[in-house]
Motif scaffolding. Structure first.
Motif, PDB file in Angstrom:
ATOM      1  N   LEU A   7      40.592  42.605  45.362  1.00  0.00           N
ATOM      2  CA  LEU A   7      39.223  42.672  44.858  1.00  0.00           C
ATOM      3  C   LEU A   7      38.195  42.936  45.959  1.00  0.00           C
ATOM      4  O   LEU A   7      37.206  43.632  45.724  1.00  0.00           O
ATOM      5  N   VAL A  32      41.510  39.698  36.865  1.00  0.00           N
ATOM      6  CA  VAL A  32      40.107  39.676  37.280  1.00  0.00           C
ATOM      7  C   VAL A  32      39.731  41.083  37.697  1.00  0.00           C
ATOM      8  O   VAL A  32      40.530  41.793  38.306  1.00  0.00           O
ATOM      9  N   TYR A  33      38.498  41.488  37.362  1.00  0.00           N
ATOM     10  CA  TYR A  33      38.021  42.796  37.816  1.00  0.00           C
ATOM     11  C   TYR A  33      36.694  42.615  38.532  1.00  0.00           C
ATOM     12  O   TYR A  33      35.937  41.682  38.262  1.00  0.00           O
ATOM     13  N   VAL A  60      31.739  40.074  38.822  1.00  0.00           N
ATOM     14  CA  VAL A  60      33.165  39.933  38.538  1.00  0.00           C
ATOM     15  C   VAL A  60      33.334  39.448  37.102  1.00  0.00           C
ATOM     16  O   VAL A  60      32.467  38.757  36.565  1.00  0.00           O
ATOM     17  N   ILE A  62      36.627  38.695  33.828  1.00  0.00           N
ATOM     18  CA  ILE A  62      38.038  38.413  33.571  1.00  0.00           C
ATOM     19  C   ILE A  62      38.423  38.835  32.160  1.00  0.00           C
ATOM     20  O   ILE A  62      37.572  39.016  31.288  1.00  0.00           O
ATOM     21  N   LYS A  65      39.573  35.473  28.401  1.00  0.00           N
ATOM     22  CA  LYS A  65      38.886  34.237  28.740  1.00  0.00           C
ATOM     23  C   LYS A  65      39.889  33.083  28.677  1.00  0.00           C
ATOM     24  O   LYS A  65      41.003  33.234  28.169  1.00  0.00           O
ATOM     25  N   ILE A  79      42.846  43.294  31.054  1.00  0.00           N
ATOM     26  CA  ILE A  79      41.793  43.827  31.925  1.00  0.00           C
ATOM     27  C   ILE A  79      41.545  45.301  31.611  1.00  0.00           C
ATOM     28  O   ILE A  79      40.408  45.760  31.672  1.00  0.00           O
ATOM     29  N   TRP A 143      40.609  45.729  40.521  1.00  0.00           N
ATOM     30  CA  TRP A 143      41.148  44.621  39.747  1.00  0.00           C
ATOM     31  C   TRP A 143      42.322  43.951  40.448  1.00  0.00           C
ATOM     32  O   TRP A 143      42.897  44.484  41.396  1.00  0.00           O
ATOM     33  N   PRO A 149      43.256  33.920  34.896  1.00  0.00           N
ATOM     34  CA  PRO A 149      42.224  34.561  35.720  1.00  0.00           C
ATOM     35  C   PRO A 149      40.932  33.769  35.820  1.00  0.00           C
ATOM     36  O   PRO A 149      40.180  33.933  36.774  1.00  0.00           O
ATOM     37  N   TRP A 150      40.671  32.882  34.861  1.00  0.00           N
ATOM     38  CA  TRP A 150      39.434  32.090  34.895  1.00  0.00           C
ATOM     39  C   TRP A 150      39.376  31.181  36.114  1.00  0.00           C
ATOM     40  O   TRP A 150      38.295  30.835  36.577  1.00  0.00           O
ATOM     41  N   GLU A 153      38.229  33.512  38.942  1.00  0.00           N
ATOM     42  CA  GLU A 153      36.843  33.904  38.686  1.00  0.00           C
ATOM     43  C   GLU A 153      35.886  32.815  39.168  1.00  0.00           C
ATOM     44  O   GLU A 153      34.889  33.096  39.844  1.00  0.00           O
ATOM     45  N   ASN A 165      26.249  38.092  37.778  1.00  0.00           N
ATOM     46  CA  ASN A 165      26.949  37.059  37.011  1.00  0.00           C
ATOM     47  C   ASN A 165      25.969  35.959  36.634  1.00  0.00           C
ATOM     48  O   ASN A 165      25.225  35.470  37.485  1.00  0.00           O
TER      49      ASN A 165
END
Length: 197
Positions: A7, A32-33, A60, A62, A65, A79, A143, A149-150, A153, A165
């Protein structure tokens, strides 16, 4: 390569054209992106933001969720499906598009409006098309496929400067201004007639 390296130190950034292509390089996996911008929206503070390949990291996200705690089935989004939606969907389904559209409203000549039954808000057909074109020119993505992924993030939002964000990011100096900008667009939209989709 670690997910953080993928990333923050990617060998290259990917364009809308590549992500929307039939041979899209993104996996259909959880992950994650990270969104990098070659021309950030006006008014976004860039002090402390991470830069790579002549672009600045501002957001960023994800997919999926975190699983719901109310017994509902978890999301099956990946993603790839999520990033593709950010590139060509609308502001009702993409908080990134909503944020960008609110910040670019004057520059692109667009505004949030109520559509359909009046509960949904987008930038209208023409406005969303202008936003899609702007993103194709200025927004690039990378990504990392990861389970849960949370978790990653949250770590990234805590450790990086990510002005676009809002969730988990009240410590950002831009949080209040961005929230007010989005609220202002929603308030204005509610005062206008409902438009067609």
């Amino acid at each position: 390569m670690t997910p953080e390296d993928a990333l923050l130190r990617p060998a290259r950034l990917y364009s809308a054209e590549e992500i929307r292509a039939r041979d899209c390089p993104m996996p259909t996996a959880a992950g994650v992106y990270a969104w990098y911008f070659t021309s950030p929206p006006p008014g976004v503070p860039l002090d402390g933001c991470h830069e790579r390949h002549g672009a600045v990291l501002l957001y960023v996200g994800i997919s999926p969720k975190a699983p719901p705690t109310n017994g509902r089935a978890p999301s099956r989004q990946t993603i790839r499906s999520r990033v593709r939606y950010h590139y060509r969907g609308n502001a009702e389904g993409s908080t990134l598009r909503l944020t960008l559209g609110c910040l670019l409203a004057d520059e692109l000549g667009i505004g949030l409006c109520r559509v359909g039954n009046g509960k949904r808000m987008t930038f209208g057909h023409e406005g969303e098309a202008r936003l899609t074109d702007w993103m194709a020119r200025h927004a690039h993505v990378v990504w990392a496929a990861v389970e849960s992924p949370w978790k990653l993030e949250g770590e990234l939002i805590r450790s990086l400067v990510l002005p676009l964000n809002l969730d988990q990011n009240r410590h950002s100096p831009f949080h209040q201004r961005l929230s007010a900008r989005r609220t202002g667009q929603r308030t204005l939209a509610r005062s206008l007639p409902v438009e067609g989709d």
